[in-house]
Design an enzyme around this catalytic site. Structure first.
Site, mmCIF file in Angstrom:
data_model
loop_
_atom_site.group_PDB
_atom_site.id
_atom_site.type_symbol
_atom_site.label_atom_id
_atom_site.label_comp_id
_atom_site.label_asym_id
_atom_site.label_seq_id
_atom_site.Cartn_x
_atom_site.Cartn_y
_atom_site.Cartn_z
ATOM 1 N N LYS A 79 35.717 -1.755 41.352
ATOM 2 C CA LYS A 79 35.680 -0.344 41.232
ATOM 3 C C LYS A 79 35.224 -0.064 39.743
ATOM 4 O O LYS A 79 35.879 -0.935 38.713
ATOM 5 C CB LYS A 79 37.068 0.050 41.387
ATOM 6 C CG LYS A 79 37.457 1.531 41.104
ATOM 7 C CD LYS A 79 38.899 1.816 41.457
ATOM 8 C CE LYS A 79 38.964 3.381 41.682
ATOM 9 N NZ LYS A 79 40.438 3.609 41.929
ATOM 10 N N SER A 158 41.260 6.835 45.411
ATOM 11 C CA SER A 158 40.103 7.326 44.571
ATOM 12 C C SER A 158 39.257 5.863 44.688
ATOM 13 O O SER A 158 38.063 5.972 44.083
ATOM 14 C CB SER A 158 40.353 7.292 43.129
ATOM 15 O OG SER A 158 41.127 6.383 42.602
ATOM 16 N N SER A 182 45.611 4.696 45.972
ATOM 17 C CA SER A 182 44.146 4.942 45.755
ATOM 18 C C SER A 182 43.143 3.693 46.436
ATOM 19 O O SER A 182 42.094 3.688 46.470
ATOM 20 C CB SER A 182 43.537 5.046 44.347
ATOM 21 O OG SER A 182 43.951 5.957 44.020
#
Length: 502
Positions: A79, A158, A182
């Site tokens: 990420k 996210s 997330s």
């Protein structure tokens, strides 16, 4: 080719030993997948040079030195809020669009030490502030399930880029961050496994913070065995992060456990307004499976769950206000050309560098932290957080205790982008994170497991939660559920006709 890109870690290593595959050929295959599915926007940066270099190193260890590492030749995505040396780390924000760190996050460093090969940095909501991966300067990430160019579903957030990268076979595993769900939320909507470890089990060093007291590096894989392999590579104490556990980490083993000794709790408060009927039916379906496996399944109560999303919202915004203060246009990040005054430079840099979502959270957090509001909001939210944590302690350690909790991960299958974008960021998160964020409040581990497809052909997932550092039991039970439900893997051959050939 398409089947190879859905292999598990064990299958890939077996193929390496039998020379059906080599690390370089497999990395090339994953890079092809990443490019083929580029329209889904899973990556902010595809690191093809690094991936190929890492693959050559793995190949040398496998075939020349004969000293392979646990993740040699295994492709990963990271990420884009984890620092990676000499590779851009943007947080999906204009503020850090050109930021290139000089050091590696501990999670990435440990994966590399284990032999993993980096395919790319994965898309996210700006500074991880969202639950749909639609608020990134690189554009939204699209869910591959039931994908149509003009009618697509959100990937969840996210860490939506990480989930989509794993789903499409662009990498075997990916790292996300989990502040209120997330990692688990996009894992659920994309039909992969998403693990939020106990707070302190995995180092946060090099993870650009959102909410320091809740942020946890998360793991996304296609099955539980792969999740355990990655966790065993990254978990354990870290001198660079004072919040990690201080004792040595004992690797987790997946084994055939006696399910009759396991007590599973069903929290009645999670049966909430807005939960889709199919989710409720899936919850009941797995409860019945566990009972047939001789587990003791019973209803429990977590009375402060109803306040959890409000408490999370307040504490999130307070810590965001503090963490975002470092981005002032002076030391790193975006810097405008304003020269009238230092204050003007600060203001213009932050105005241009942050989106409306980020600015809104900063302003709201600073409002809660004003002297006149500090006790009314921030201190009261901390007290309620303690009560929420106490709820979990009573359920796991009280007189009538259970070993694990079983809940939905999300309240529905993946909504369409059109429907999701009608809500503001705060309402999106309040709805999507209802079941996931209490675990972050208490710091306990949780894992999302895909169960079956909805009538729309989209993944439906459930979540297991356990007391602190109960990952071994939780993941063994998750493995049992996984082996029974046999969730269908995403068929990435369906993507071929939907994308423009590159």
């Amino acid at each position: 080719m398409n089947k190879l890109s859905s292999y598990t870690i064990k299958e890939i290593h077996r193929a390496y030993r039998d020379k059906i595959l080599t690390p370089t050929s497999f990395v090339d295959l994953c890079l092809q997948k990443a490019i083929q599915s580029i329209e889904l926007n899973a990556f902010t940066t595809i690191t093809d040079d690094e991936a190929e270099s890492h693959a050559i190193e793995s190949e040398k260890r496998l075939y020349v030195d004969r000293k392979p590492k646990t993740l040699d030749g295994i492709t990963i995505g990271i990420k884009d809020n984890f620092c990676t040396s000499n590779i851009p780390t943007t947080c999906g924000s204009e503020m850090l669009k050109n930021f290139v760190p000089t050091y590696n996050a501990t999670v990435y460093a440990r994966l590399r030490k284990a032999g993993a090969c980096l395919v790319g940095k994965c898309n996210l909501d700006e500074f991880a502030m969202g639950s749909g991966t639609i608020d990134s300067i690189f554009g939204p990430t699209r869910n591959p399930w039931q994908y149509e160019r003009n009618n697509w579903k959100i990937a969840g957030g996210s860490s939506g880029g990480s989930a989509v990268a794993v789903t499409t076979g662009s990498c075997v595993a990916a790292i996300g961050s989990d502040t209120g769900g997330s990692t688990r939320n996009p894992a659920a909507l994309c039909g992969v496994v998403g693990l939020k470890p106990s707070y302190g089990l995995v180092s946060r060093y090099g993870l650009i913070p959102l909410v320091n007291s809740m942020d946890v590096p998360g793991i996304l894989t296609r099955d539980i065995d792969d999740c355990v392999a990655v966790l065993n590579s990254v978990a354990g104490p870290d001198d660079l992060d004072s919040t990690t556990i201080k004792r040595d980490y004992k690797p987790i083993e997946i084994q055939d456990i006696d399910m009759s000794s396991v007590k599973i709790g069903i929290p009645k408060e999670y049966h909430c307004e807005g939960m889709d009927r199919e989710v409720i039916d899936t919850w009941s379906y797995v409860s019945d499976i566990l009972e047939k496996e001789n587990c003791i399944v019973k209803q429990v109560s977590l009375p402060y769950s109803s306040a959890s999303i409000v408490v999370y919202s307040i504490l999130n915004q307070c810590e965001v206000a503090s963490n975002m203060a470092r981005y002032d246009g002076i030391e790193y990040g975006l810097r405008t050309d304003e020269t009238y005054s230092t204050e003007e430079l600060y203001a213009s840099s932050r105005l241009r560098g942050f989106s409306e979502v980020v600015r809104s959270r900063i302003l709201t957090g600073n409002y809660f932290l004003l002297t006149r509001n500090y006790n009314k909001y921030f201190i009261k939210a901390l007290k309620l957080r303690r009560l929420i944590s106490d709820d979990f302690n009573k359920v796991f350690n009280g007189e009538d205790k259970v070993d694990l909790l079983l809940t939905p991960t999300t309240l529905s299958d993946a909504p369409s982008y059109e429907d999701f974008s009608l809500k503001n960021n705060r309402d999106q998160c309040a709805f999507q994170d209802f079941c996931t964020q209490p675990a972050n409040m208490a710091g306990i581990p949780a894992v999302s497991i895909p169960i079956r497809l909805s009538k729309n052909g989209l993944p439906l997932s459930l979540q297991l939660m356990g007391p602190m550092f109960s990952e071994e039991l939780m993941l063994n039970v998750a493995k049992k559920i996984e082996s029974i439900v046999k969730f269908p893997s995403f068929d990435n051959t369906t993507l071929a006709d939907k994308f423009v050939k590159i």
